[in-house]
Motif scaffolding. Sequence first.
Motif: not given
Length: 270
Positions: A19, A29, A31-33, A36, A42, A66-67, A72
């Motif tokens: 990630g 931050r 994140t792992n697109p 999610p 995340n 993050i989302g 997410v």
Amino acid sequence: MHLQSLGYRTDLIFARFQGIVEDLGDVVRVTNPDNPTHYFGNFLIFDSPSKPGDLPEWEARFAELIGTPPTVRHTLFGWDVPPRGEAHVQPFLDAGYVLEENVIMSAAALHAPARPNREAELRVIENTDEAWAAVVDQQVAGREAHLNESEASYRTFKEGQFRRYRAMAKAGLGFWYGAFVDDVLAADLGVFTDGTLARFQSVGTHPDYRRQGLCGTLTHFAGTHAQQALGAGELVIVADDHYFAKDIYASVGLCPRERQQLLLRHPREA
């Protein structure tokens, strides 16, 4: 910010492999697109614990950085340790968050447990589909009863997790280890490194082989082998502060170094 926490610094060994980790000054931050739904892929790590009034601001930062659902669905916050003051968590708990508390343990070197298991064969897991499938089977069999998710969903989670561990082992970042009794995988764990710190992962023993000294014996073997083979320094493990496993880790020389707290809100539909 410069993270002090051994727990988070070693968490990021895995987050960076699969990630993105970004230092934004007052917060890190992660994140792992591509995944999610992965909680520790995340989440946000703040530079200090939550204060009164932080709940709406932290949730807004999470949504921005993050989302939000449907991509997410969870929310996860951590903060660096040692913290400057106690975290103000009640508003989060009132909003449906769960406070998770871990003890971070470490050692420069390990020693054998007082009652090692001398019957098991200890070795690195071979890089074959069959060997890694056996590890997943063992991890699923050792699933703790308190987990709310079904065995099927837990297996799906473990299969994804171990695709990452296998890729990390192939990349030379660590090893997966097994304790075999009569050629049956009875216990397993991983150790991975960033070149300085080495982190244990997913220590598990099959229910049929518990209370036989396998966990402590394998932890000692794996930590010693990983330091020799990878040139890693300090060994780090994260244990539930309310679970007996920390006593097993202490039996081979791992000592409490810090207390880690996280605030997690599971997906709403869960």
